[in-house]
Enzyme design. Structure first.
Site, PDB file in Angstrom:
ATOM      1  N   HIS A  19      32.369 -12.714 -37.521  1.00 25.95           N
ATOM      2  CA  HIS A  19      31.372 -11.684 -37.200  1.00 25.95           C
ATOM      3  C   HIS A  19      31.773 -10.354 -37.850  1.00 25.95           C
ATOM      4  O   HIS A  19      30.940  -9.653 -38.431  1.00 25.95           O
ATOM      5  CB  HIS A  19      31.277 -11.488 -35.679  1.00 25.95           C
ATOM      6  CG  HIS A  19      30.779 -12.680 -34.918  1.00 25.95           C
ATOM      7  ND1 HIS A  19      31.417 -13.167 -33.802  1.00 25.95           N
ATOM      8  CD2 HIS A  19      29.698 -13.486 -35.103  1.00 25.95           C
ATOM      9  CE1 HIS A  19      30.763 -14.208 -33.327  1.00 25.95           C
ATOM     10  NE2 HIS A  19      29.714 -14.434 -34.105  1.00 25.95           N
ATOM     11  N   LYS A  43      24.730 -20.107 -22.157  1.00 26.62           N
ATOM     12  CA  LYS A  43      26.040 -20.760 -22.069  1.00 26.62           C
ATOM     13  C   LYS A  43      26.886 -20.036 -21.021  1.00 26.62           C
ATOM     14  O   LYS A  43      26.674 -18.855 -20.746  1.00 26.62           O
ATOM     15  CB  LYS A  43      26.771 -20.672 -23.409  1.00 26.62           C
ATOM     16  CG  LYS A  43      25.938 -21.066 -24.609  1.00 26.62           C
ATOM     17  CD  LYS A  43      26.639 -20.683 -25.907  1.00 26.62           C
ATOM     18  CE  LYS A  43      25.673 -20.588 -27.075  1.00 26.62           C
ATOM     19  NZ  LYS A  43      26.257 -20.020 -28.282  1.00 26.62           N
ATOM     20  N   ARG A  92      26.917 -19.887 -41.716  1.00 26.79           N
ATOM     21  CA  ARG A  92      28.236 -20.434 -42.005  1.00 26.79           C
ATOM     22  C   ARG A  92      28.153 -21.695 -42.843  1.00 26.79           C
ATOM     23  O   ARG A  92      28.885 -21.877 -43.796  1.00 26.79           O
ATOM     24  CB  ARG A  92      28.976 -20.747 -40.698  1.00 26.79           C
ATOM     25  CG  ARG A  92      29.332 -19.529 -39.889  1.00 26.79           C
ATOM     26  CD  ARG A  92      29.730 -19.897 -38.490  1.00 26.79           C
ATOM     27  NE  ARG A  92      28.616 -20.560 -37.797  1.00 26.79           N
ATOM     28  CZ  ARG A  92      28.703 -21.135 -36.620  1.00 26.79           C
ATOM     29  NH1 ARG A  92      29.841 -21.175 -35.984  1.00 26.79           N
ATOM     30  NH2 ARG A  92      27.643 -21.692 -36.063  1.00 26.79           N
ATOM     31  N   SER A 130      32.710 -19.169 -31.608  1.00 25.59           N
ATOM     32  CA  SER A 130      33.275 -18.594 -30.383  1.00 25.59           C
ATOM     33  C   SER A 130      33.781 -19.697 -29.458  1.00 25.59           C
ATOM     34  O   SER A 130      34.822 -19.546 -28.809  1.00 25.59           O
ATOM     35  CB  SER A 130      32.226 -17.731 -29.692  1.00 25.59           C
ATOM     36  OG  SER A 130      31.874 -16.672 -30.546  1.00 25.59           O
TER      37      SER A 130
HETATM   38  N1  COA Z   1      31.564 -16.169 -37.853  1.00 26.36           N
HETATM   39  C1  COA Z   1      32.009 -16.901 -36.841  1.00 26.36           C
HETATM   40  N2  COA Z   1      31.220 -17.467 -35.918  1.00 26.36           N
HETATM   41  C2  COA Z   1      29.917 -17.269 -36.053  1.00 26.36           C
HETATM   42  C3  COA Z   1      29.365 -16.513 -37.090  1.00 26.36           C
HETATM   43  C4  COA Z   1      30.250 -15.942 -38.022  1.00 26.36           C
HETATM   44  N3  COA Z   1      29.823 -15.200 -39.039  1.00 26.36           N
HETATM   45  N4  COA Z   1      28.031 -16.510 -36.961  1.00 26.36           N
HETATM   46  C5  COA Z   1      27.764 -17.233 -35.880  1.00 26.36           C
HETATM   47  N5  COA Z   1      28.887 -17.692 -35.316  1.00 26.36           N
HETATM   48  C6  COA Z   1      29.012 -18.538 -34.139  1.00 26.36           C
HETATM   49  C7  COA Z   1      28.887 -17.799 -32.855  1.00 26.36           C
HETATM   50  O1  COA Z   1      30.131 -17.323 -32.387  1.00 26.36           O
HETATM   51  C8  COA Z   1      28.315 -18.858 -31.947  1.00 26.36           C
HETATM   52  O2  COA Z   1      29.356 -19.697 -31.487  1.00 26.36           O
HETATM   53  P1  COA Z   1      29.213 -20.530 -30.143  1.00 26.36           P
HETATM   54  O3  COA Z   1      27.940 -21.317 -30.236  1.00 26.36           O
HETATM   55  O4  COA Z   1      30.422 -21.357 -30.157  1.00 26.36           O
HETATM   56  O5  COA Z   1      29.179 -19.519 -29.041  1.00 26.36           O
HETATM   57  C9  COA Z   1      27.449 -19.706 -32.852  1.00 26.36           C
HETATM   58  O6  COA Z   1      27.932 -19.444 -34.138  1.00 26.36           O
HETATM   59  C10 COA Z   1      26.006 -19.373 -32.805  1.00 26.36           C
HETATM   60  O7  COA Z   1      25.880 -18.003 -33.006  1.00 26.36           O
HETATM   61  P2  COA Z   1      24.532 -17.275 -33.479  1.00 26.36           P
HETATM   62  O8  COA Z   1      23.525 -18.259 -33.900  1.00 26.36           O
HETATM   63  O9  COA Z   1      24.885 -16.178 -34.384  1.00 26.36           O
HETATM   64  O10 COA Z   1      23.951 -16.564 -32.361  1.00 26.36           O
HETATM   65  P3  COA Z   1      24.243 -16.526 -30.955  1.00 26.36           P
HETATM   66  O11 COA Z   1      24.101 -17.899 -30.398  1.00 26.36           O
HETATM   67  O12 COA Z   1      25.522 -15.808 -30.757  1.00 26.36           O
HETATM   68  O13 COA Z   1      23.005 -15.581 -30.590  1.00 26.36           O
HETATM   69  C11 COA Z   1      20.696 -14.830 -30.384  1.00 26.36           C
HETATM   70  C12 COA Z   1      21.667 -15.977 -30.742  1.00 26.36           C
HETATM   71  C13 COA Z   1      21.204 -14.026 -29.221  1.00 26.36           C
HETATM   72  C14 COA Z   1      20.579 -13.915 -31.574  1.00 26.36           C
HETATM   73  C15 COA Z   1      19.330 -15.499 -30.064  1.00 26.36           C
HETATM   74  O14 COA Z   1      19.517 -16.460 -29.060  1.00 26.36           O
HETATM   75  C16 COA Z   1      18.290 -14.486 -29.610  1.00 26.36           C
HETATM   76  O15 COA Z   1      17.667 -13.854 -30.418  1.00 26.36           O
HETATM   77  N6  COA Z   1      18.107 -14.340 -28.283  1.00 26.36           N
HETATM   78  C17 COA Z   1      17.154 -13.400 -27.722  1.00 26.36           C
HETATM   79  C18 COA Z   1      15.897 -14.099 -27.188  1.00 26.36           C
HETATM   80  C19 COA Z   1      14.909 -14.305 -28.297  1.00 26.36           C
HETATM   81  O16 COA Z   1      14.401 -13.373 -28.895  1.00 26.36           O
HETATM   82  N7  COA Z   1      14.631 -15.581 -28.560  1.00 26.36           N
HETATM   83  C20 COA Z   1      13.714 -15.966 -29.586  1.00 26.36           C
HETATM   84  C21 COA Z   1      14.432 -16.216 -30.864  1.00 26.36           C
HETATM   85  S1  COA Z   1      13.434 -17.170 -31.933  1.00 26.36           S
END
Ligand code: COA
Length: 163
Positions: A19, A43, A92, A130
């Site tokens: 990140h 989660k 990724r 994560s």
């Molecule tokens: N380096 C390391 N890990 C990364 C990464 C990077 N550059 N990018 C993503 N990841 C990991 C994250 O840590 C996460 O790990 P985990 O699943 O083990 O916890 C996983 O990849 C998924 O992360 P990401 O897809 O970036 O997003 P998120 O799950 O952390 O967040 C939101 C997603 C919050 C942005 C999305 O759910 C959202 O927009 N929510 C709001 C509600 C909404 O508007 N919904 C409609 C969307 S269509």
């Protein structure tokens, strides 16, 4: 807020070097990045949204171009509230693409003025997630190469506090 702002949203439970890498590289392209911590996590989270915001603020204490905030509800509505039109996402692996593509299209349908900007996560971080980091930390493994130093301290404290 200036046109050269972007929102980088996620759960960041915890914030990883992957990140951090996305935020640092994006600062070459944008003047201002809002790291937006999603409060409504499906989660089971290790850190509360307030804790995650506090930890990420520690990571960026010396980077005034980065603002750290919490949001709940629809992400596109949050971007409207912040008057930012760019949603920054890190990709990724190929398997991330399908989900990201779907999310970008859904967000576009919800708010046509918002553009999703994709940045490839650097290879050395592409294996990180994560969940993987939490699992390694829980089992006493070394996470130094995976998260910023500020995060390590908080993860340690969390596990030490557990029975
Ligand atoms: N380096 C390391 N890990 C990364 C990464 C990077 N550059 N990018 C993503 N990841 C990991 C994250 O840590 C996460 O790990 P985990 O699943 O083990 O916890 C996983 O990849 C998924 O992360 P990401 O897809 O970036 O997003 P998120 O799950 O952390 O967040 C939101 C997603 C919050 C942005 C999305 O759910 C959202 O927009 N929510 C709001 C509600 C909404 O508007 N919904 C409609 C969307 S269509």
């Amino acid at each position: 807020m200036s046109q050269r702002s972007a929102v980088y949203a996620g759960f960041f439970d915890p914030f990883t070097l992957g990140h951090l890498n996305i935020v640092q590289r994006s600062l070459r392209l944008f003047d201002h990045i809002v790291v937006a911590v999603a409060a409504d996590s499906p989660k089971k989270a290790m850190f509360t949204p307030e804790e995650r915001v506090g930890i990420i603020r520690e990571v960026f204490t010396k980077t005034p171009q980065v603002e750290v905030d919490e949001f709940s509800g629809l992400l596109v509505e949050y971007l409207h509230k912040k008057k930012v039109q760019i949603l920054l996402r890190g990709i990724r692996t190929v398997s991330d693409f399908e989900y990201e593509y779907q999310m970008a299209l859904a967000n576009k349908k919800l708010a046509n003025d918002i553009e999703t900007f994709f940045m490839m996560t650097e290879g050395e971080h592409s294996y990180l997630s994560s969940t993987v980091i939490k699992e390694i930390a829980r089992l006493g493994g070394d996470i130094h190469a995976m998260v910023p130093a500020e995060v390590i301290r908080h993860v340690r404290k969390k596990y030490e506090a557990q029975p």
